[in-house]
Design a protein around this motif. Structure first.
Motif, PDB file in Angstrom:
ATOM      1  N   MET A  77      -0.166   1.972  -3.426  1.00  0.00           N
ATOM      2  CA  MET A  77      -1.137   2.922  -2.913  1.00  0.00           C
ATOM      3  C   MET A  77      -1.902   2.477  -1.887  1.00  0.00           C
ATOM      4  O   MET A  77      -2.244   3.032  -0.645  1.00  0.00           O
ATOM      5  CB  MET A  77      -1.892   3.359  -4.007  1.00  0.00           C
ATOM      6  N   LYS A 222      -6.835   7.163   4.283  1.00  0.00           N
ATOM      7  CA  LYS A 222      -7.402   6.679   3.109  1.00  0.00           C
ATOM      8  C   LYS A 222      -6.372   6.648   2.044  1.00  0.00           C
ATOM      9  O   LYS A 222      -5.399   7.134   2.024  1.00  0.00           O
ATOM     10  CB  LYS A 222      -8.404   7.850   2.546  1.00  0.00           C
ATOM     11  N   VAL A 223      -6.666   5.545   1.477  1.00  0.00           N
ATOM     12  CA  VAL A 223      -5.792   5.276   0.113  1.00  0.00           C
ATOM     13  C   VAL A 223      -5.690   6.554  -0.671  1.00  0.00           C
ATOM     14  O   VAL A 223      -6.588   7.010  -1.102  1.00  0.00           O
ATOM     15  CB  VAL A 223      -6.288   3.969  -0.544  1.00  0.00           C
ATOM     16  N   ARG A 224      -4.528   6.933  -1.355  1.00  0.00           N
ATOM     17  CA  ARG A 224      -4.327   8.127  -2.024  1.00  0.00           C
ATOM     18  C   ARG A 224      -4.829   7.792  -3.513  1.00  0.00           C
ATOM     19  O   ARG A 224      -4.266   8.328  -4.457  1.00  0.00           O
ATOM     20  CB  ARG A 224      -3.088   8.583  -1.926  1.00  0.00           C
ATOM     21  N   ASN A 225      -5.754   7.005  -3.669  1.00  0.00           N
ATOM     22  CA  ASN A 225      -6.458   6.833  -4.963  1.00  0.00           C
ATOM     23  C   ASN A 225      -7.680   6.002  -4.955  1.00  0.00           C
ATOM     24  O   ASN A 225      -7.964   5.252  -4.218  1.00  0.00           O
ATOM     25  CB  ASN A 225      -5.541   5.551  -5.668  1.00  0.00           C
ATOM     26  N   TRP A 226      -8.761   6.666  -5.476  1.00  0.00           N
ATOM     27  CA  TRP A 226     -10.187   6.190  -5.386  1.00  0.00           C
ATOM     28  C   TRP A 226     -10.354   4.812  -6.117  1.00  0.00           C
ATOM     29  O   TRP A 226     -10.821   4.022  -5.848  1.00  0.00           O
ATOM     30  CB  TRP A 226     -11.069   7.269  -5.588  1.00  0.00           C
ATOM     31  N   ASP A 229      -8.846   1.987  -4.729  1.00  0.00           N
ATOM     32  CA  ASP A 229      -9.042   1.544  -3.379  1.00  0.00           C
ATOM     33  C   ASP A 229      -9.536   0.248  -3.391  1.00  0.00           C
ATOM     34  O   ASP A 229     -10.413   0.049  -3.498  1.00  0.00           O
ATOM     35  CB  ASP A 229      -9.724   2.531  -2.763  1.00  0.00           C
ATOM     36  N   LEU A 232     -12.983  -0.397  -1.641  1.00  0.00           N
ATOM     37  CA  LEU A 232     -14.032  -0.059  -2.513  1.00  0.00           C
ATOM     38  C   LEU A 232     -14.105  -1.083  -3.709  1.00  0.00           C
ATOM     39  O   LEU A 232     -15.465  -1.597  -4.285  1.00  0.00           O
ATOM     40  CB  LEU A 232     -14.087   1.265  -3.173  1.00  0.00           C
TER      41      LEU A 232
END
Lengths: 395, 395
Positions: A77, A222-226, A229, A232
């Protein structure tokens, strides 16, 4: 609903492996806050220990707050976005999973399929890399579904030659055979805690090279995963550079007690020595293999590519695979692994991982297996089988 | 590198809360395999217990293998795909995070922003829902960053009226105030383990209605998340319908010991009774509030919308917010929470969650806070403060 008391088990499947009393005791220490200064010190120690264990002094290392699969998902991701081309080598369940995830990340996925039980073929991978500019080459170092090792150094070298980033799944290999991010030039390496580290499942140590970090910083979307990520995550873990954890930014709430357990498993591993642990895994495998062969059983994988910690043994004709596992579970409290996918019903998977890689485990497993085979009407001389193993254990 | 011994801490921040010795002991029980029949029974018990706790008899309930944030991410990633419209109410950190994730899922995100410290305004939410067909309305029941409750029943009703699915963040509310998926008609509710359940952080219980499951089954493209893909997860957890766990399909490796801990925390909670626990949280909050007000301090949130388990207290003029937290940590081993975002430096967040919601915690917190304020030159009569709290505790 009552307090759960787990039954006694000896874990010799594909993971989790037996967890040492020291690690279990660590899990039960009182929870502290995830922003506590003392917890920050723990995080720094874990980061440093993972750098040593992966031999990744220039990589950013953190334990992701979810099982080993999270490492795979984080790699795919974070590195991939729509328009990217990914080459994924598949020689078992986990290569297939990588390809699935790469597609979910929006990439164009090219798979290089192999027969299960074979290592990844560098020539075929190189042909796929040469076809078009490629963002990423992904493969599994130690395929847990088949017990096969692949040549990580060569494959990472091919990725570099073709200007692709390399993603190496070391879930089963880390702590059991040589894993060397620096020597391989691997960009992303990840693992799990429940294999050769012998901590409970639930965390995924990961290492990212500077090139991987730069690729993430240069993403268009944005990365498709919070949760995973990496931008972060690194702000939460205090930066990649041993920055002392200054200026940590709240992200998720770290799984504090699970991290106590991982930390203690790393303390235990470094006390023994990573090299010594590798030698131990190899020795236990040789002893088990001597017994397996003395019992007239055969391995799926040729010796050169066998994983010491994951032994794939072919079920003899006429033997009920599941009945044998049920027998050893019932009579010996012993968990062995079943085959997956095309190997379902055709192999057993015997783990010798971390705390489960001891002479006691080798002896118990062979004893229980002989007992189960005899119960199935296959005559096996358990004394001869144990003697064969013992001969290797005494060397 | 040595064994980590955590310092003594009393956890009265925004979570984790104090973990009971019973739950800590559960964590340390020997690890068994995640496909073990005994573990399957544990999974079934947890599923059933979560259905009771959420009051979600017709929902599919599982604990996701990652911290509370995973529940939020699972909701957004499973329900949303490109082309969908999502309305997200924001009245603190976690609403903002929901909007971020909805965007990563590919949705068109409409936010309804509120001043921090205010509950979500149903009228403004309805206006946003009425503008265009909407797939999903998301909001936070108990905003951990501000200490505000919002009216979940009304907001879920608005979603239903406008044919949108409702997503309710109950990370901080579950086990501390009434959470009622059935009465609200909530489609997706999720929580964390480290708040009022008083288990360590690392798992995220989630409940999905039949309508939510149907929406996921009818997706056009794959979920942008493999680990949290609800179709794969439910096959691993043995189906949504109390099917006895038959035919489980391997997915990830469940965090076995963390699930021992969650299970024991649920046993503890049901022994007390969910209703009794709710009453206890309310009583402890009232006692703490009496003391806080006797000390001349004020709450950020008006009484009607205050969360009993997350007390947001305004830092008086001239007082150094961080110095007070540092003082109570050093002198009293007491962790309090800081403000986030626009509330940074302006409030303390005092948690009364689960095992940390006892008269002892109320007394200790008030004593430590008075001590720290006096050290800052703000004269506070700690005897009067304690007496005010005690008056409520004796009622």
């Amino acid at each position: 609903m009552q307090t759960f008391q787990p039954p006694r088990r000896v874990l010799m499947g594909p993971g989790p492996s037996d967890v040492s009393p020291r690690v279990l005791a660590a899990l039960a220490r009182p929870t502290i806050g995830h922003l506590d200064p003392a917890f920050q010190s723990l995080m720094e120690e874990i980061k440093g220990a993972l750098q040593r264990l992966f031999n990744a002094p220039d990589h950013a290392c953190v334990p992701l707050p979810a099982p080993g699969t999270a490492g795979m998902e984080a790699a795919m991701m974070n590195l991939l976005e729509p328009g990217d081309r990914a080459v994924v080598a598949i020689n078992g369940v986990f290569g297939g999973r990588m390809a699935d995830m790469a597609g979910r990340a929006g990439a164009t996925v090219v798979t290089v399929e192999h027969e299960w039980g074979q290592p990844v073929d560098p020539a075929r991978v190189e042909a796929a890399l040469a076809e078009a500019p490629t963002k990423l080459l992904a493969f599994v170092h130690a395929e847990t579904s088949t017990g096969v090792r692949s040549d990580a150094a060569t494959l990472c070298g091919l990725a570099r030659k073709h200007r692709a980033l390399s993603v190496v799944d070391c879930v089963t290999s880390l702590g059991g055979i040589a894993v060397d991010a620096a020597a391989w030039g691997a960009d992303v390496i990840y693992s799990g805690t429940q294999k050769c580290l012998s901590a409970p499942p639930g965390l995924s140590p990961i290492a990212l090279s500077k090139a991987a970090q730069a690729a993430i910083a240069g993403r268009k979307e944005k990365v498709r995963n919070w949760l995973l990520d990496f931008n972060l995550l690194m702000a939460y873990w205090g930066g990649p550079e041993g920055s002392g954890g200054g200026g940590r930014t709240y992200h998720h709430t770290a799984p504090v007690n699970a991290l106590y357990g991982l930390h203690e498993s790393l303390v235990v591993l470094f006390e023994e020595g990573v090299q010594a642990a590798t030698v131990r895994h190899a020795r236990m495998h040789e002893a088990l293999a001597a017994g397996i062969e003395a019992a007239g059983l055969k391995f799926l994988v040729e010796p050169k590519w066998r994983l010491p910690m994951l032994n794939t043994v072919i079920v003899p004709d006429g033997v009920d695979e599941a009945a044998v596992r049920a027998h050893v579970l019932k009579a010996w409290d012993l968990e062995l692994g079943a085959g997956l996918g095309p190997l379902k019903g055709k192999v057993w998977r015997i783990g010798l991982m971390g705390e489960s890689a001891t002479p006691w485990h080798v002896r118990l497993c062979l004893t229980a297996l002989c007992d189960a085979l005899n119960a199935q009407g296959v005559s096996v001389d358990s004394r001869a089988v144990l003697a064969a193993a013992e001969g290797r254990l005494q060397q």
